[in-house]
Design an enzyme around this catalytic site. Sequence first.
Site, PDB file in Angstrom:
ATOM      1  N   LYS B  80       0.855  -1.196   0.000  1.00 61.18           N
ATOM      2  CA  LYS B  80       0.000   0.000   0.000  1.00 61.18           C
ATOM      3  C   LYS B  80       0.886   1.240   0.000  1.00 61.18           C
ATOM      4  O   LYS B  80       1.876   1.304   0.742  1.00 61.18           O
ATOM      5  CB  LYS B  80      -0.897  -0.028   1.242  1.00 61.18           C
ATOM      6  N   SER B 155      -9.713   2.101   2.701  1.00 58.48           N
ATOM      7  CA  SER B 155      -8.827   2.824   1.807  1.00 58.48           C
ATOM      8  C   SER B 155      -7.885   1.927   1.012  1.00 58.48           C
ATOM      9  O   SER B 155      -7.376   2.334  -0.022  1.00 58.48           O
ATOM     10  CB  SER B 155      -7.975   3.809   2.612  1.00 58.48           C
ATOM     11  N   SER B 179      -9.839  -0.147   6.965  1.00 59.62           N
ATOM     12  CA  SER B 179      -9.232  -0.070   5.630  1.00 59.62           C
ATOM     13  C   SER B 179      -8.521  -1.327   5.160  1.00 59.62           C
ATOM     14  O   SER B 179      -8.129  -1.416   3.997  1.00 59.62           O
ATOM     15  CB  SER B 179      -8.258   1.110   5.565  1.00 59.62           C
TER      16      SER B 179
END
EC number: 6.3.5.7
Lengths: 498, 497
Positions: B80, B155, B179
Amino acid sequence: MDLVSYEDALASYDPVMGLEVHVELGTNTKMFCGCATTFGAEPNSQVCPTCLGLPGSLPVVNATAVESAVRIGLALNCEIAEWCRFARKNYFYPDMPKNFQTSQYDEPIAFNGYLDVEVDGETFRVEIERAHMEEDTGKSTHVGGATGRIHGADHSLLDYNRAGIPLIEIVTKPIEGAGERAPEVAKAYVAELRELIRALGVSEARMELGQMRCDANVSLRPIGREKYGTRSETKNVNSLRSVERAVRFEIQRHATVLKEGGTIVQETRHFHEDDGTTTAGRVKEEAEDYRYFPEPDLVPVAPSRDWVEELRGTLPELPRVRRRRVQADWGLSDHEMQSVLNAGAIDLILETIDAGAPADAARKWWMGELSRRANEDGVELSALAITPTEVARVSALVVEGSLNDKLARQVIEGVLGGEGDPDTVVEKRGLRIVSDEGALGTAVDEAIAANPGVADKIRDGKVAAAGALVGAVMKATRGQADAARVKDLILEKLGAQG
Amino acid sequence: MSDLTRLTAAETAEAVASGKTSAVEVAEAHLARIDAVDEKVHAFLHVDREGALTAARAVDDKRAKGETLGPLAGVPLALKDVFTTRGIPTTVGSKILEGWIPPYDATLTRRLKEAGVVILGKTNMDEFAMGSSTENSAYGPTGNPWDLTRIPGGSGGGSSAALASYQAPLAIGTDTGGSIRQPAAVTGTVGVKPTYGAVSRYGLVAFSSSLDQGGPCARTVLDAALLHEVIAGHDALDSTSIDAPVPAVVEAAKLGNVKGMRIGVVKEFSGEGYQPGVEQRFREAVELLRELGAEVVEISCPSFTYALPAYYLIAPSEASSNLARFDAMRYGLRVGDDATHSAEEVTALTRAAGFGPEVKRRIMLGTYALSSGYYDAYYGQAQKVRTLITQDFARAFDQVDVLVSPTTPTTAFPIGERADDPMAMYLADLCTIPSNLAGNAAMSLPCGLAPEDGLPVGLQIIAPTMADDRLYRVGSAVEAAFTARWGHPLLEEAPSL
Ligand SMILES: [Zn+2]
């Protein structure tokens, strides 16, 4: 604006002060990262992701800084928090990498203490509100523009070497009842605090280097009234003398405004060393709201009681106590001791003694020649470019007979002028007393030969006439001979008795 | 070998270690897969071809020299874009960090590299991890491999989409309010939010410091456990890092047995707002747990209903302070530096241009909540709720070993559907937020497809602080039973891209 005289101001008003002192701790590394804290390093050479506030970086508390904070708190007779947190103080400024300062807010590590200070032989107790830990900001240099501030500058240079250096902020409770002595009390407090910090060994607390900085809050209230007046906050007053002058000026300024029916604006002010006045800082359109909240990147600091007691046991002799002891040891009158203190010479003298000089010699050099030089240059004694070790060396050269006082003063001049350490100066300037008997004997013989009339008088027993020959020899040796020895030699050679 | 992108991480590591394939072959297969599908999915913001192949080559060299390889050596991973990577761009999904090349590796990045994990690149995310759909990325949305017109969660939608589209067998996410878990739920993958403090946050670009937690994402529970063991552990650079041994999560994943365990169903996570198909699949999962020998009881955690409002005060408050550093002075975007603007103006112009609307909304929310005069009513109250939630969890875990709930109230919604309705978007994290506020561990894993839309439903398992191993024990039992029932892993039902 014509200022009301200090006496007139005090006739109508009672000053109340609050002093906030920031001390940079002398830890090897910064408050929240492992960067070095060496003073004067190449700009931005002592930085890392954490003290630059790079995305993703995190702080870790410097354990030595916490220990220093606790020791300062204990020395100031404070209570030490069993549990306290750091907090973020949020505001934008380019020299603050994260745009918040990691500080302490409502949970300081030390609180409720006091420091006794002496003014003219009388003890005055200054109550301490709190002492808390925080980090220093970077340093901005604003280039161009008239004021040297960010507004109006062409561009600004930022050095983050200072960002994250551990600071302890020590805040007094309102100092009341000092009356006309308020400026002296302020100065004595800062001086005493500085002594204390140095005695603890947590910082050199050199004000001229910004290692100790004072903000002075002053307000006036009509004599007899309880309620405090509006205060002004004079920022970064950076010498003991300036603290006294700034408080005195603010008292007069407030009195002037109040007497003319004006109101004091709560504002920050800047002190000007040159004329001893203060001017208003930038007026902010709205009150600063720092939006403090507990720093979520750090865990609480919880000094165990055992550890605190252990630290209490390591506190050094407090400056006040030490001063009394030193005064007795040196056999000084109150007045003499006071001059030593006023000159800020006590540590320097003690260190000089530690470095091997006799006590009276150490005191003589610092209180005599060196004080004179400091006065001439308008700096504090400690700012002179000579160390106690160097003074001790000069003293040793005098004791062993290599220098006389006159030569020693020249050596000191050389050291202060950056020519090197005492031995180097002696060497370079060729200042050693001529003790070589052969060379001296030749000089004496030459003087006798050049002054036959005087020599005859001496042979006839007029010993006093020897002075003229001594003078000639001293001249010939450029003052580097021991005058007493020269006289003995002359008398000896001429068969006269001294 | 057959398609290397279809292997699990455990299988891949075994194949590399035994020489059935090489790490370079594995990396090349995944890079080729990225080339083939990511134009459609948009899981990656940056593919580090060079770095991946270099790392893979190093693993192969190590093996050639006869050195022992770590349990995930040679396995590709999608990282990420919220963790710093030295020399590789890190944008956090924001324009304000466009072009920033970090000079340092996050602790997590360093651990991955040291373990021989092959980092393929950086994945898309909602800007500063603020969002539940990845639509808030400044670099465009990511598609859900089950239906590219739908969101992959957020997210960490880039990471979950990368897994679900076989672009990587492992991924890293961060979970501030869900997330990791919500994207796992809506893409039919596995995601774990470890106990707060289990995985170092050093180098994790902060959204909300007291809530952010990095964690493993994978296609199987065992793979997640293997990754968990690589990234977890004490880090002296993170003061909030836990200084205790990592729970034996791999062992627990291999054990996979719920017999005799007490499992609580959270009463508050059902009813209005929950999609019927989600509730149905959840009930079936609970039934399955019973069949597997667990004792299931209903548990009430009344304060959980205040979790969402408390979260939307605490997270934005911390964010408003964490994001203050983006001032154009030292790195990232700089707007208006043309000698006509003051430093203050350059900061304002840069922040106006560099932050997206959701980030601005939260900065304003947080700034307001921390303001003097409002602090006690907002931030202060929210902290009290946080304490109540922690107490509810403590009471619950006195009675049961783990709690279960749906991970998210609905399946993946269409891109754009909630973009203009922040409140609807915030509801996606209803069931996940309490664990962030309390700091305990939680996992999401697939429990079937909702009958009405054929999209994956996630089962959330919640464990006490530092009992992360229970997630894996329960998770792998459920996974094994469901896989047996379905005849294959759920993800195989996803349409091919
Ligand atoms: Zn640093």
